[in-house]
Design a protein around this motif. Structure first.
Motif, PDB file in Angstrom:
ATOM      1  N   LEU A 229       0.828  -1.204   0.000  1.00 36.05           N
ATOM      2  CA  LEU A 229       0.000   0.000   0.000  1.00 36.05           C
ATOM      3  C   LEU A 229       0.869   1.264   0.000  1.00 36.05           C
ATOM      4  O   LEU A 229       0.585   2.229  -0.706  1.00 36.05           O
ATOM      5  CB  LEU A 229      -0.921  -0.002   1.214  1.00 36.05           C
ATOM      6  CG  LEU A 229      -2.093  -0.986   1.182  1.00 36.05           C
ATOM      7  CD1 LEU A 229      -2.738  -1.098   2.558  1.00 36.05           C
ATOM      8  CD2 LEU A 229      -3.121  -0.556   0.145  1.00 36.05           C
ATOM      9  N   LEU A 230       1.932   1.240   0.803  1.00 34.99           N
ATOM     10  CA  LEU A 230       2.820   2.392   0.863  1.00 34.99           C
ATOM     11  C   LEU A 230       3.551   2.606  -0.465  1.00 34.99           C
ATOM     12  O   LEU A 230       3.672   3.732  -0.946  1.00 34.99           O
ATOM     13  CB  LEU A 230       3.839   2.220   1.992  1.00 34.99           C
ATOM     14  CG  LEU A 230       3.269   2.214   3.414  1.00 34.99           C
ATOM     15  CD1 LEU A 230       4.373   1.901   4.425  1.00 34.99           C
ATOM     16  CD2 LEU A 230       2.612   3.542   3.753  1.00 34.99           C
ATOM     17  N   ILE A 231       4.022   1.516  -1.061  1.00 41.05           N
ATOM     18  CA  ILE A 231       4.726   1.626  -2.340  1.00 41.05           C
ATOM     19  C   ILE A 231       3.792   2.168  -3.420  1.00 41.05           C
ATOM     20  O   ILE A 231       4.196   2.979  -4.267  1.00 41.05           O
ATOM     21  CB  ILE A 231       5.295   0.258  -2.765  1.00 41.05           C
ATOM     22  CG1 ILE A 231       6.384  -0.193  -1.793  1.00 41.05           C
ATOM     23  CG2 ILE A 231       5.856   0.323  -4.190  1.00 41.05           C
ATOM     24  CD1 ILE A 231       6.850  -1.619  -2.014  1.00 41.05           C
ATOM     25  N   SER A 232       2.513   1.761  -3.374  1.00 37.62           N
ATOM     26  CA  SER A 232       1.556   2.189  -4.402  1.00 37.62           C
ATOM     27  C   SER A 232       1.283   3.682  -4.358  1.00 37.62           C
ATOM     28  O   SER A 232       0.784   4.257  -5.334  1.00 37.62           O
ATOM     29  CB  SER A 232       0.244   1.415  -4.251  1.00 37.62           C
ATOM     30  OG  SER A 232      -0.463   1.823  -3.085  1.00 37.62           O
ATOM     31  N   GLN A 233       1.601   4.334  -3.239  1.00 38.92           N
ATOM     32  CA  GLN A 233       1.439   5.785  -3.151  1.00 38.92           C
ATOM     33  C   GLN A 233       2.515   6.516  -3.959  1.00 38.92           C
ATOM     34  O   GLN A 233       2.363   7.689  -4.272  1.00 38.92           O
ATOM     35  CB  GLN A 233       1.509   6.231  -1.691  1.00 38.92           C
ATOM     36  CG  GLN A 233       0.364   5.718  -0.828  1.00 38.92           C
ATOM     37  CD  GLN A 233       0.547   6.076   0.635  1.00 38.92           C
ATOM     38  OE1 GLN A 233       1.384   6.892   0.994  1.00 38.92           O
ATOM     39  NE2 GLN A 233      -0.239   5.462   1.503  1.00 38.92           N
ATOM     40  N   LYS A 234       3.589   5.800  -4.266  1.00 35.12           N
ATOM     41  CA  LYS A 234       4.729   6.437  -4.930  1.00 35.12           C
ATOM     42  C   LYS A 234       4.920   5.981  -6.369  1.00 35.12           C
ATOM     43  O   LYS A 234       5.442   6.733  -7.195  1.00 35.12           O
ATOM     44  CB  LYS A 234       6.012   6.123  -4.146  1.00 35.12           C
ATOM     45  CG  LYS A 234       5.940   6.469  -2.663  1.00 35.12           C
ATOM     46  CD  LYS A 234       7.158   5.920  -1.926  1.00 35.12           C
ATOM     47  CE  LYS A 234       7.038   6.102  -0.431  1.00 35.12           C
ATOM     48  NZ  LYS A 234       8.167   5.489   0.307  1.00 35.12           N
ATOM     49  N   LEU A 235       4.525   4.731  -6.670  1.00 36.37           N
ATOM     50  CA  LEU A 235       4.833   4.149  -7.974  1.00 36.37           C
ATOM     51  C   LEU A 235       3.566   3.738  -8.710  1.00 36.37           C
ATOM     52  O   LEU A 235       2.488   3.665  -8.128  1.00 36.37           O
ATOM     53  CB  LEU A 235       5.735   2.912  -7.787  1.00 36.37           C
ATOM     54  CG  LEU A 235       7.064   3.124  -7.054  1.00 36.37           C
ATOM     55  CD1 LEU A 235       7.783   1.788  -6.890  1.00 36.37           C
ATOM     56  CD2 LEU A 235       7.941   4.126  -7.796  1.00 36.37           C
TER      57      LEU A 235
END
Length: 280
Positions: A229-235
């Motif tokens: 979820l955190l990675i999806s905020q950036k990539l």
């Protein structure tokens, strides 16, 4: 290990630290007479305890709430005004250096779920904390606002990009540029940053019920999912997939004991007995 054997870092009376259920940490902002406005002391307490929480394998979820009638009214403006008048701090440098944001929560990138239990409401930095939580439970009638523009300041501790991502540009602009106040029903149904609205007396118990549902799942899988979820905020989609599947948290899932236990428990038609995740 049990909750009674856990030893959190020393902290002041401005923060209460409790363990209401197995694997669950409860942090209560404890300045009710000041509407839990954030002081440097409270911020330091939160940073120390949350940094410890991140490395404690027995703790899988944290609930953050406020004592009294409100979650958090934002920064202690009296202390901030004194600093500004005496030129004690450079606010831009302080914000840039504070990697975890307001209250050590508004920009914290934890792999462990963070639940907010909100009595009364949240304003300014207090609302910025909520926008970075994974699940928000609010009391009926609770009020929310980012009134920074009314005070000549900016919601710079993470509130702007998080609200824009959650609510979309136009709705985020409505709160950020007008500094208007909304209630819990509108926060849930129109702006989308509140998950549940419950009677005031049920706020903490509802948050604890959610925490218990989370800890019933594999902590390895939960933390790897949170990382995704955190990675999806950036990539983008493809980049998120590759980054998540190749991460240490994902490797721990597929190489660890809990995946074996989960599959075995399914075949044996019983509840799984999860182990504390290995440190990454």
């Amino acid at each position: 290990m049990t909750a009674t054997s856990l030893k959190p870092p020393a902290h002041s009376e401005e923060l209460k630290v409790e363990f209401p259920a197995e694997h669950v940490l409860l942090l209560t902002l404890n300045r009710p007479k000041s509407l839990n406005a954030m002081t440097p002391r409270m911020g330091e307490d939160l940073r120390n305890v949350l940094d410890w929480f991140e490395t404690e394998p027995h703790l899988w979820v944290v609930i953050v709430t406020g004592a009294g009638r409100i979650f958090c009214a934002g920064a202690d403006l009296k202390a901030w005004n004194n600093d500004q008048q005496q030129n004690k701090t450079d606010e831009q440098e302080r914000v840039a250096a504070d990697v975890h944001g307001f209250g050590s929560l508004s920009r914290r990138q934890s792999l462990k779920p963070i639940i907010a239990a909100v009595p009364g409401g949240a304003y300014g930095g207090g609302m910025e904390i909520l926008l970075n939580c994974d699940i928000v439970v609010a009391a009926e009638g609770a009020k929310f606002a980012l009134p920074e523009v009314k005070r000549g300041v900016v919601a710079i501790q993470g509130g702007i990009p998080r609200l824009a991502r959650i609510s979309g540009h136009q709705l985020a602009s409505e709160l950020l540029l007008l500094g208007r106040t909304i209630d819990a029903a509108e926060a849930q149904n129109r702006f989308g940053f509140v998950n549940q609205v419950v009677p005031p007396s049920k706020v903490l118990s509802a948050a604890l019920d959610i925490a218990k549902q989370i800890v019933a799942n594999s902590p390895d899988a939960v933390q790897s999912t949170k990382e995704g979820l955190l990675i999806s905020q950036k990539l983008g989609f493809h980049e998120t997939l590759l980054a998540d599947v190749g991460s240490p948290a994902s490797t721990r899932v597929y190489k660890g004991d809990n995946i074996k236990e989960g599959l075995k428990a399914f075949n044996e038609k019983r509840s799984p007995a999860w182990r504390n995740p290995a440190k990454l």
